[in-house]
Write an enzyme that holds these catalytic residues in place. Structure first.
Site, PDB file in Angstrom:
ATOM      1  N   CYS A   2      28.634  33.197 -11.744  1.00 39.94           N
ATOM      2  CA  CYS A   2      29.416  32.223 -12.518  1.00 39.94           C
ATOM      3  C   CYS A   2      28.666  31.745 -13.760  1.00 39.94           C
ATOM      4  CB  CYS A   2      29.708  31.002 -11.663  1.00 39.94           C
ATOM      5  SG  CYS A   2      30.472  31.368 -10.089  1.00 39.94           S
ATOM      6  N   ARG A  27      27.515  38.318 -17.251  1.00 37.37           N
ATOM      7  CA  ARG A  27      27.031  37.919 -15.928  1.00 37.37           C
ATOM      8  C   ARG A  27      27.974  38.373 -14.812  1.00 37.37           C
ATOM      9  NH1 ARG A  27      23.649  32.964 -16.482  1.00 37.37           N
ATOM     10  NH2 ARG A  27      24.411  32.236 -14.493  1.00 37.37           N
ATOM     11  N   TRP A  74      32.722  33.803 -10.443  1.00 41.20           N
ATOM     12  CA  TRP A  74      32.476  34.999  -9.638  1.00 41.20           C
ATOM     13  C   TRP A  74      32.692  34.544  -8.203  1.00 41.20           C
ATOM     14  CZ3 TRP A  74      28.696  36.641  -6.029  1.00 41.20           C
ATOM     15  CH2 TRP A  74      28.616  38.028  -5.857  1.00 41.20           C
ATOM     16  N   ASN A 100      28.336  26.118 -10.557  1.00 40.34           N
ATOM     17  CA  ASN A 100      27.684  27.358 -10.097  1.00 40.34           C
ATOM     18  C   ASN A 100      26.875  26.998  -8.867  1.00 40.34           C
ATOM     19  OD1 ASN A 100      28.619  28.487 -12.412  1.00 40.34           O
ATOM     20  ND2 ASN A 100      26.610  28.816 -13.355  1.00 40.34           N
ATOM     21  N   GLY A 101      26.831  27.906  -7.890  1.00 46.51           N
ATOM     22  CA  GLY A 101      26.046  27.633  -6.681  1.00 46.51           C
ATOM     23  C   GLY A 101      26.953  27.509  -5.475  1.00 46.51           C
ATOM     24  N   GLU A 482      16.649  54.054  -6.608  1.00 46.88           N
ATOM     25  CA  GLU A 482      17.170  53.441  -7.828  1.00 46.88           C
ATOM     26  C   GLU A 482      18.273  54.311  -8.461  1.00 46.88           C
ATOM     27  OE1 GLU A 482      17.327  50.763  -9.260  1.00 46.88           O
ATOM     28  OE2 GLU A 482      17.576  51.082 -11.405  1.00 46.88           O
ATOM     29  N   LYS A 486      21.989  52.988  -9.132  1.00 43.37           N
ATOM     30  CA  LYS A 486      22.636  53.006 -10.457  1.00 43.37           C
ATOM     31  C   LYS A 486      23.977  53.706 -10.356  1.00 43.37           C
ATOM     32  CE  LYS A 486      20.990  50.622 -12.173  1.00 43.37           C
ATOM     33  NZ  LYS A 486      19.832  49.800 -12.033  1.00 43.37           N
ATOM     34  N   GLU A 489      26.578  51.574  -8.400  1.00 43.29           N
ATOM     35  CA  GLU A 489      26.928  50.355  -9.142  1.00 43.29           C
ATOM     36  C   GLU A 489      27.933  50.606 -10.252  1.00 43.29           C
ATOM     37  OE1 GLU A 489      23.565  47.183 -10.006  1.00 43.29           O
ATOM     38  OE2 GLU A 489      22.924  49.190 -10.498  1.00 43.29           O
ATOM     39  N   HIS A 505      16.026  63.862   9.611  1.00 44.41           N
ATOM     40  CA  HIS A 505      16.245  62.882  10.677  1.00 44.41           C
ATOM     41  C   HIS A 505      17.628  62.239  10.600  1.00 44.41           C
ATOM     42  CE1 HIS A 505      12.068  63.343  11.762  1.00 44.41           C
ATOM     43  NE2 HIS A 505      11.773  63.251  10.481  1.00 44.41           N
ATOM     44  N   LYS A 606      25.264  39.594 -13.039  1.00 42.52           N
ATOM     45  CA  LYS A 606      23.969  39.906 -13.648  1.00 42.52           C
ATOM     46  C   LYS A 606      22.853  39.093 -13.015  1.00 42.52           C
ATOM     47  CE  LYS A 606      21.215  41.882 -16.509  1.00 42.52           C
ATOM     48  NZ  LYS A 606      20.859  43.254 -16.129  1.00 42.52           N
TER      49      LYS A 606
HETATM   50  C1  F6R Z   1      20.901  46.520 -10.300  1.00 41.54           C
HETATM   51  C2  F6R Z   1      20.516  45.159 -10.588  1.00 41.54           C
HETATM   52  C3  F6R Z   1      20.284  44.242  -9.450  1.00 41.54           C
HETATM   53  C4  F6R Z   1      19.127  43.303  -9.757  1.00 41.54           C
HETATM   54  C5  F6R Z   1      18.968  42.257  -8.638  1.00 41.54           C
HETATM   55  C6  F6R Z   1      17.787  41.347  -8.887  1.00 41.54           C
HETATM   56  O1  F6R Z   1      21.094  47.267 -11.446  1.00 41.54           O
HETATM   57  O2  F6R Z   1      20.391  44.782 -11.726  1.00 41.54           O
HETATM   58  O3  F6R Z   1      20.093  44.922  -8.257  1.00 41.54           O
HETATM   59  O4  F6R Z   1      17.957  44.050  -9.872  1.00 41.54           O
HETATM   60  O5  F6R Z   1      20.138  41.502  -8.558  1.00 41.54           O
HETATM   61  O6  F6R Z   1      17.935  40.681 -10.097  1.00 41.54           O
HETATM   62  P1  F6R Z   1      16.691  40.060 -10.842  1.00 41.54           P
HETATM   63  O7  F6R Z   1      15.835  41.185 -11.300  1.00 41.54           O
HETATM   64  O8  F6R Z   1      17.288  39.283 -11.977  1.00 41.54           O
HETATM   65  O9  F6R Z   1      15.976  39.194  -9.848  1.00 41.54           O
END
Ligand code: F6R
Length: 611
Positions: A2, A27, A74, A100-101, A482, A486, A489, A505, A606
């Protein structure tokens, strides 16, 4: 997650609120709204979906005022819908709140309100808090009632509040969720982060947990929750730290992928000023303290967790310090055995991730020193840490992390070389060779970016299936994780990352002629590369479609892989910085072929400021 924006201005604030909400879009959100004082009662407009829907509503039913609040939501409590979107109001429309929260005791508060005859229009914890504040502020001084209401709330909040009794005033409060206050020529602002109000402020206050602010035409006052006035610190906004535009790229994510050579080169120039000696100015850790570290615990979430896994391998290899990693959401609820000589490292792009923050608070409670590897100056994480390495990647707007991740890997490399030397584990000559090889990594990334068209073609062949498997070993195992993250996501294609040796396994059962298996098999100095080739043979024998990330000139993958993405030779421990860029592009072009909203993937935020 949010976003909040609020303003007390000299002219109509609604265009500023809408601009702020647009700047918060990155975000992630699923509905949005604004509220301002009207001639009689407070007025709001809210809409589900993108901001364009809210803009339409404002076009057909305009609002105008010199004070107001706005929000991008959000969903946490209740589906994305207009009735659940913020701002929420009390029945008399005397009070409007953006939040937010999460209010953890909202059901308890709700029961009391229901007993008092209050009706509810939404499923949200925010509406409960709104009614609670409305009741507590119904008589007497608003600030006193607001403080009392907040005293009853458990959980995390960043709040923006307006009320009918003071039509030119915005109240703000923060506990556990970030909130800033800013000032500039057009007026006073509140926002969940600096980019939201960047064009309009020159100075900001980062509100601390438990602080409230009152913004009015006479200025900004800050109080603690018990009502004591606070002398808040104004910080100059550094445009370079926050400015962001897509610079001609079709998305922010693509721009950020392309920025990586520059970001890493910049980081190396900053922290290796003469090209030979590492100097980490914000680490502020004496050699004596560094020598005394007996154990390291790295805590983080998501992509940053894969950086932590990489950091662990590197630190253990070159410093001799035993390292463990944990996810923030797991660490905070277990009983970790940490003591004063355990260095806890938190890795976070935003510096606001709730689980990472809670973990370091726990670590500090246990007396451990905390080192943050973080991209955002002034973030909550930075303010809670004893030692900092800034990743200096600039604002990352694409929700899926790219340049912040490779900057985290670089930060780990620099910390490791520095610590290895100080602790006498790395001889000067070896250290110098490693550093030179690290300094060459931006060229390697450049090379991969130059093969973008080829990678796009490969992605175009494999994006249609329901799933993909990513395999890697040792330093490239976290990159397999990773790469898979990616892909899922942004392209929404299901993907699994696995340590290649684990394939037998279980996941080997998935392999058939439709499954793309992305194998990171760049050359290494020892038997690991051979093992990786054997794993690829196992995939090949079962008809899997192999996409290999392989070192230029390495012919061992010929005949095994359907497609090969060649990358330049690099020492294994630094190869992830290059290899992951190929995986980022692969995911990017799979997403493009699948027509997704790459910068703002569905359901993602974000900055994950709630548990
Ligand atoms: C994936 C991504 C998330 C963040 C995670 C932690 O592309 O961006 O998995 O890595 O939410 O966020 P930060 O780094 O801001 O603590």
């Amino acid at each position: 997650m949010c976003g909040i924006v609020g303003m007390v201005g000299r002219e109509d604030v609604v265009p500023y609120l809408m601009e702020g909400l647009k700047r918060l879009e990155y975000r992630g959100y699923d509905s949005a709204g604004v509220a301002v004082p009207g001639p009689e009662e407070l007025q709001s407009r809210r809409a589900v979906g993108r901001l364009a829907a809210l803009e339409q509503k404002l076009l057909s039913s305009p609002l105008s005022a010199t004070c107001g609040i706005g929000h991008t939501r959000w969903a946490t409590h209740g589906e994305p819908s207009e009735r659940n979107s913020h701002p929420h109001m009390d029945a008399a429309k005397n009070l409007a709140v953006v939040h937010n929260g999460i209010i953890e005791n909202y059901l308890e508060l709700k029961d009391t309100l229901i007993e008092a005859g209050v009706g509810f229009l939404s499923d949200t914890d925010t509406e409960v808090l709104t009614h609670h504040i409305a009741r507590k502020t119904a008589d007497g001084d608003f600030l006193d009632g607001f403080r009392a209401a907040l005293g009853d709330a458990r959980g995390a909040y960043a709040l923006g509040v307006i009320h009918r009794g003071e039509p030119g005033v915005v109240y703000a409060a923060r506990l556990g969720s970030p909130l800033i206050v800013g000032r500039g020529p057009a007026g006073l602002f509140i926002a969940s982060d600096v980019p939201a109000i960047l064009p309009h402020v020159d100075q900001v206050i980062y509100l601390k947990d438990g602080e409230l602010a009152r913004l009015s035409e006479t200025g900004i006052e800050v109080f603690s929750l018990d009502g004591t006035p606070q002398s808040a610190e104004w910080v100059k906004v550094d445009l370079e730290d926050h400015a962001a535009d897509a610079a001609g790229f079709e998305t922010f994510m693509l721009k950020e992928i392309h920025e990586q050579p520059r970001v890493i080169r910049g980081l190396l120039e900053k922290y290796v000023p003469g090209g030979k000696e590492i100097h980490l100015p914000d680490l502020s850790m004496s050699d004596e303290v560094l020598r005394g570290i007996e154990r390291i615990m790295i805590v983080s979430c998501g992509t940053a967790y894969y950086a932590a896994m990489y950091g662990r391998l590197l630190i253990e290899k070159f410093t001799g310090i035993p390292v463990e990693t944990d996810l923030g959401s797991e660490f905070r609820y277990r009983d970790p055995k940490i003591a004063k000589n355990t260095l806890v490292i938190a890795v976070s792009q935003s510096g606001e991730t709730a689980d990472t923050l809670a973990s370091i608070k726990m670590a500090r409670g246990a007396g451990c020193p905390v080192l943050s590897i973080c991209n955002v100056a002034g973030s909550s994480l930075v303010r809670e840490s004893d030692h900092i390495i800034y990743t200096r990647a600039g604002p990352e707007i694409g929700v899926a992390s790219t340049k912040a991740f490779t900057a985290q890997l670089t930060a780990f490399a620099l910390f490791t070389l520095h610590a290895g030397k100080v602790r006498g584990e790395l001889r000067a000559a070896e250290n110098a060779v490693l550093l030179r090889e690290l300094q060459d990594i931006p060229n390697g990334i450049h090379y991969v970016l130059g093969r973008e068209d080829e990678i796009r073609e490969v992605a175009g062949k494999h994006h249609e299936g329901p799933s993909a498997l990513y395999l890697g070993r040792r330093f490239n195992y976290p990159m397999a994780l990773e790469g898979a993250l990616k892909n899922k996501e942004i392209s929404y294609q299901h993907a699994e990352g696995y340590a290649a040796g684990e394939m037998k396994h279980g996941p080997i059962a998935l392999i058939n002629e439709y499954l793309p298996v992305i194998c990171i098999c760049t050359e290494t100095e020892d038997e690991v590369a051979e093992k990786m080739i054997s794993n690829m043979r196992e995939v090949d024998a079962r008809g899997g479609r192999i996409i290999a990330i392989a070192t230029q000139g390495d012919t061992r993958v010929d005949g095994l892989a359907e497609d090969v993405i060649h990358v330049p030779r690099a020492r294994e421990c630094f190869s992830p910085l290059i290899n992951v860029v190929a995986l980022q592009l692969l995911a990017y072009y799979a997403a493009q072929a699948r027509g997704t909203d790459i910068d703002k993937p569905r359901n993602l935020a974000k900055s994950v400021t709630v548990e």
